[in-house]
Design a protein around this motif. Structure first.
Motif, short mmCIF file in Angstrom:
data_model
loop_
_atom_site.label_atom_id
_atom_site.label_comp_id
_atom_site.label_asym_id
_atom_site.label_seq_id
_atom_site.Cartn_x
_atom_site.Cartn_y
_atom_site.Cartn_z
N GLY A 179 0.81 -1.21 0.00
CA GLY A 179 0.00 0.00 0.00
C GLY A 179 0.85 1.26 0.00
N PHE A 180 1.86 1.28 0.84
CA PHE A 180 2.75 2.44 0.90
C PHE A 180 3.49 2.63 -0.42
CE2 PHE A 180 2.69 2.18 5.66
CZ PHE A 180 2.28 3.48 5.88
N ALA A 181 3.96 1.53 -1.02
CA ALA A 181 4.70 1.63 -2.28
C ALA A 181 3.81 2.17 -3.39
CB ALA A 181 5.25 0.26 -2.66
N THR A 182 2.57 1.73 -3.41
CA THR A 182 1.66 2.19 -4.45
C THR A 182 1.35 3.67 -4.31
OG1 THR A 182 0.66 -0.01 -4.61
CG2 THR A 182 -0.60 1.83 -5.51
N ARG A 183 1.10 4.11 -3.08
CA ARG A 183 0.77 5.52 -2.86
C ARG A 183 2.02 6.42 -2.94
NH1 ARG A 183 -4.42 6.36 -0.43
NH2 ARG A 183 -3.66 8.39 0.23
N GLY A 184 3.17 5.88 -2.51
CA GLY A 184 4.39 6.68 -2.48
C GLY A 184 5.23 6.52 -3.73
N LEU A 185 5.73 5.30 -3.96
CA LEU A 185 6.61 5.05 -5.11
C LEU A 185 5.89 5.28 -6.43
CD1 LEU A 185 9.38 3.98 -6.10
CD2 LEU A 185 8.41 1.69 -6.01
N LEU A 186 4.65 4.79 -6.53
CA LEU A 186 3.91 4.93 -7.78
C LEU A 186 3.06 6.20 -7.81
CD1 LEU A 186 2.67 1.25 -8.35
CD2 LEU A 186 4.75 2.36 -9.18
N ARG A 187 3.02 6.92 -6.70
CA ARG A 187 2.27 8.17 -6.60
C ARG A 187 0.80 8.02 -7.00
NH1 ARG A 187 6.81 12.34 -9.15
NH2 ARG A 187 8.44 11.88 -7.60
N ALA A 188 0.21 6.89 -6.61
CA ALA A 188 -1.20 6.64 -6.87
C ALA A 188 -1.98 7.02 -5.62
CB ALA A 188 -1.43 5.17 -7.22
N THR A 189 -2.63 8.15 -5.64
CA THR A 189 -3.32 8.65 -4.46
C THR A 189 -4.80 8.29 -4.45
OG1 THR A 189 -3.70 10.76 -5.57
CG2 THR A 189 -1.72 10.56 -4.20
N GLU A 190 -5.30 7.74 -5.55
CA GLU A 190 -6.70 7.33 -5.63
C GLU A 190 -6.78 5.95 -6.28
OE1 GLU A 190 -8.80 10.26 -7.82
OE2 GLU A 190 -8.60 11.82 -6.28
#
Length: 214
Positions: free
Chosen positions: A168-179
């Motif tokens: 979850g953190f990698a998706t929101r942070g590394l991939l910058r997916a906020t939604e």
């Protein structure tokens, strides 16, 4: 896309690191043995590893991203205990493959379920993943002691919860997916669905060849 490939490689790299049983195939005899086995088993195969990653991504877009994966963890422990006690869930391998397709498909769709349906989904699939983990304990000749089993459950719970949060953190942070509708998040779901399709083909390959040859 580059960030997505990086995330995929990171998930894949976790498997070779623990691809061999931490005990080298030896029986679990102590609390430490159980703990090491519990930590190692969830990343032995892509089915568990990628499901937990998809679950972590799906949970990341809810209001309870830290607690939602616990529904899976709790049910997984119950499924493991049931299998150890001799209560096997039917068609566990098929349901585990389905879990990759369903949760991966949910993430790929760009939509997020409301909290309660998502928790129920995590819990149902958790029972079957847990049943698969319990088979390792049930199959050990002579069984295992209480300390070994406790270590095994702690290892299973800790590593999977950590993997879910990390995804979850990698998706929101590394991939910058906020939604949930973010393209990068949806690509993660598509990747998990691809793994599910591959494993599903492996399941039907043997019976299909037998029918064709026979």
């Amino acid at each position: 896309m580059k960030r997505l490939l990086t995330l995929g490689l990171a998930l894949s790299a976790a498997t070779p690191a623990l691809a061999h049983h931490p005990l080298g195939g030896l029986p679990m005899e102590t609390f430490a043995h159980g703990l090491l086995s519990g930590v190692g088993h969830p990343v032995l195969g892509f089915d568990h590893l990628f499901f937990v990653a998809a679950m972590g991504v799906a949970a990341a877009f809810t209001s309870q991203r830290f607690t939602a994966p616990l529904a899976y963890v709790a049910a997984m422990l119950v499924g493991c205990a049931l299998m150890t006690a001799g209560v096997a869930l039917p068609a566990a391998e098929i349901v585990i493959v389905a879990s990759l397709l369903v949760v991966g498909g949910l993430v790929a769709s760009g939509r997020s379920l409301s909290l309660m349906p998502m928790l129920a989904l995590f819990a149902v699939f958790g029972l079957f993943h847990g049943s698969a983990f319990g088979a390792s304990v049930a199959g050990q000749e002579g069984g295992v002691g209480g300390a070994v089993f406790a270590g095994y459950l702690i290892g299973l719970a800790a590593v999977q919860y950590a993997l879910a949060l990390a995804a979850g953190f990698a998706t929101r942070g590394l991939l910058r997916a906020t939604e949930a509708s973010s393209v990068n998040a949806r690509l993660v779901g598509a990747m998990v669905m691809g793994v599910g399709l591959f494993l599903g083909l492996e399941l039907v390959e043997g019976p299909l060849v037998a029918v064709l040859v026979g």
